[in-house]
Design an enzyme around this catalytic site. Structure first.
Site, mmCIF file in Angstrom:
data_model
loop_
_atom_site.group_PDB
_atom_site.id
_atom_site.type_symbol
_atom_site.label_atom_id
_atom_site.label_comp_id
_atom_site.label_asym_id
_atom_site.label_seq_id
_atom_site.Cartn_x
_atom_site.Cartn_y
_atom_site.Cartn_z
ATOM 1 N N SER A 1 -9.677 -0.833 7.146
ATOM 2 C CA SER A 1 -8.868 -0.826 6.070
ATOM 3 C C SER A 1 -8.314 -2.160 5.286
ATOM 4 O O SER A 1 -8.066 -2.031 4.100
ATOM 5 C CB SER A 1 -7.671 0.366 6.010
ATOM 6 O OG SER A 1 -8.500 1.594 5.933
ATOM 7 N N SER B 1 -9.602 1.643 3.359
ATOM 8 C CA SER B 1 -8.947 2.466 2.638
ATOM 9 C C SER B 1 -8.002 1.835 1.441
ATOM 10 O O SER B 1 -7.588 2.252 0.417
ATOM 11 C CB SER B 1 -8.245 3.452 3.333
ATOM 12 O OG SER B 1 -7.113 2.542 3.862
ATOM 13 N N LYS C 1 0.820 -1.124 -0.157
ATOM 14 C CA LYS C 1 -0.090 -0.015 -0.066
ATOM 15 C C LYS C 1 1.035 1.156 0.009
ATOM 16 O O LYS C 1 1.945 1.167 0.636
ATOM 17 C CB LYS C 1 -0.802 -0.153 1.278
ATOM 18 C CG LYS C 1 -1.723 1.086 1.254
ATOM 19 C CD LYS C 1 -2.631 0.710 2.680
ATOM 20 C CE LYS C 1 -3.682 1.713 3.026
ATOM 21 N NZ LYS C 1 -4.714 1.360 4.061
#
Ligand code: GLN
Length: 492
Positions: free
Chosen positions: A174, A150, A75
């Site tokens: 997330s 997210s 990420k």
């Protein structure tokens, strides 16, 4: 075998046994990224050349390790010295980290090949994966839908076979939410089990790094790679607290017979999609068939999870994001009138609306006169939520619940209603508020107006009992055949 239609463990084994070359596997993933990333938008950056060099070094025997040659991605709020660490924000669009995150170092030391950085809601603030300055990520199951956030890029990349596995962060769901909406596995480890060094801070008392993978075994393999104390992270647990790091893969063979599985009425909301309710019942009865004992537990403060989380998270965010002032890091406005204008204009230009909203909410909750009523109150309720879990885990080994109330929303559906988005996190936030581990595994497919979309099942466990979660999740995965859940070929 089609190398991009498999999982991390199989790829690792095929490379280790000489059946496949890392360069071929890496090339196959890079080709797929080239073909589909324009549609899915899972990656903010792809390191094709670097990845191929690493793969060739593995094939030449120069790089070795337990994950030698396996193509993974991280990420884009996890710092890498190669490429930029953007956090999906204009503020850090060109930010180059002077150091690698501990988890990046661990991945590379174990021989993994990092393909690129994955898209996310700006600064990991969001539940749908639509709020990156680089545009929304699309759900590979149906590209009109959001992947969940997210870590939308991570969920979508693993589901679309654009990486064998990914590392992401979870502050309030997330990792688990995109895993649920994309039909893959996501684990949020116990707070302190994995180093946060090099993870760009959102809410430091909640943030944790964990894997998003195709299978439970892959999650266990990746956790093995990244778990353990790190002297660079003062919140990482020492062994006297966490206990020695167990063999997580071996835990998959642990029998579920005799394990106590908690079910809480607080998770059986009328608002759950019927497929979620059905999956929950099915999972409980499958585990009972394998000898687990199902017990009722009570988590009475669950309904305060969302307000507590959003007070603590925004308060911490308002402090953490103060460093982006146009001087220390990131975007700097041009021609400011004076120093105050430099700060104000840089922040106004660099941050998106949701990030600004959170900074303002958090600043308000911490301001004198409101601190006691909001932030301090939230800390007290946080303690109550933690006590709920402590009491529940006196009676059971793990709690089975949904990850989300239903399948993925359409892109744009939740964009003008922040409160509706916050409420989507109802089943994921208490895990972070209490600091316990949680795993989301595929729970089957929900029939929707737009076709079939995946839903997730969540297992929550006591501190540092990831092994128990792997045993239960692995058994469920097998019984439910969930590794077979894959999206059709992506429409481009
Ligand atoms: N949806 C939650 C939020 O927006 C959780 C995000 C996360 O875990 N990073 O804060």
């Amino acid at each position: 075998m089609d190398v991009t239609q498999t999982n991390l463990a199989e790829i690792r084994n095929a490379i280790a046994s000489g059946q496949m070359r890392s360069a071929d596997v890496t090339r196959a993933y890079l080709d797929r990224i080239e073909r589909y990333n324009g549609t899915i938008n899972a990656y903010t950056q792809v390191f094709s050349e670097r990845a191929m060099q690493r793969a060739q070094a593995v094939d030449a025997g120069e790089v070795t390790g337990p994950l030698a040659g396996v193509p993974v991605a991280v990420k884009d709020n996890i710092a890498t010295t190669f490429g930029c660490t953007t956090c999906g924000s204009k503020m850090l669009e060109n930010f180059r980290s002077p150091y690698d995150a501990t988890v990046v170092r661990q991945l590379e030391e174990s021989g993994a090949v990092i393909l690129g950085k994955l898209n996310l809601d700006e600064f990991a603030m969001g539940s749908t994966g639509e709020r990156s300055t680089f545009g929304p990520t699309r759900n590979p199951w149906n590209t009109d839908h959001a992947p969940g956030g997210s870590s939308g890029g991570a969920g979508a990349a693993v589901a679309a076979d654009l990486a064998a596995a990914a590392l992401a962060s979870d502050t309030g769901g997330s990792i688990r939410m995109p895993a649920a909406w994309c039909g893959v596995v996501g684990l949020k480890p116990t707070y302190g089990l994995v180093s946060r060094f090099g993870l760009v801070a959102y809410a430091s008392s909640l943030d944790q790094i964990g894997p998003i993978t195709r299978t439970v075994e892959d999650a266990a393999i990746l956790l093995q790679t990244i778990a353990g104390h790190d002297e660079n992270d003062s919140t990482s647990a020492i062994e006297s607290v966490s206990g020695p790091i167990p063999d997580y893969v071996a835990a998959l063979n642990e029998s579920v017979a005799g394990k106590k599985l908690g079910i809480a009425k607080q998770y059986r909301s009328e608002g759950n999609h019927p497929a979620v309710t059905a999956a929950l019942d099915r999972a409980a009865s499958l585990l009972a068939d394998r000898g687990a004992e199902v017990v009722e537990v009570d988590l009475p403060h669950t309904e305060y999870g969302v307000p507590t989380y959003y007070l603590v998270a925004t308060a911490e965010a308002s402090s953490n994001l103060a460093r982006y002032d146009g001087v220390h890091y990131g975007h700097r406005t041009e021609d400011p009138a004076d120093l105050i204008d430099l700060y104000a204009a840089s922040r106004a230009e660099g941050f998106g609306d949701e990030v600004k909203r959170r900074i303002m909410l958090g600043t308000f909750a911490l301001s004198s006169g409101y601190y006691d009523a909001y932030y301090l109150r939230a800390l007290k309720v946080r303690r109550l939520i933690k006590q709920d879990f402590d009491a529940a885990f006196q009676r059971c080994d793990a709690i089975l619940c949904p990850t989300t109330t239903g399948p993925a929303v359409r892109i744009g559906q939740a964009s003008d209603d922040p409160l509706a988005m916050y409420l989507m996190d109802v089943y994921t936030v208490t895990c972070n508020v209490a600091g316990i581990p949680g795993i989301s595994i595929p729970g089957g497919l929900a029939e929707t107006d737009c076709g079939k979309l995946p839903i997730g099942l969540q297992l929550l466990g006591p501190y540092f009992r990831e092994s128990t979660l792997f045993a239960l999740a692995g058994s469920l995965e097998k019984e439910m055949n969930s590794t077979l859940i894959r999206p059709d070929e992506i429409r481009i």
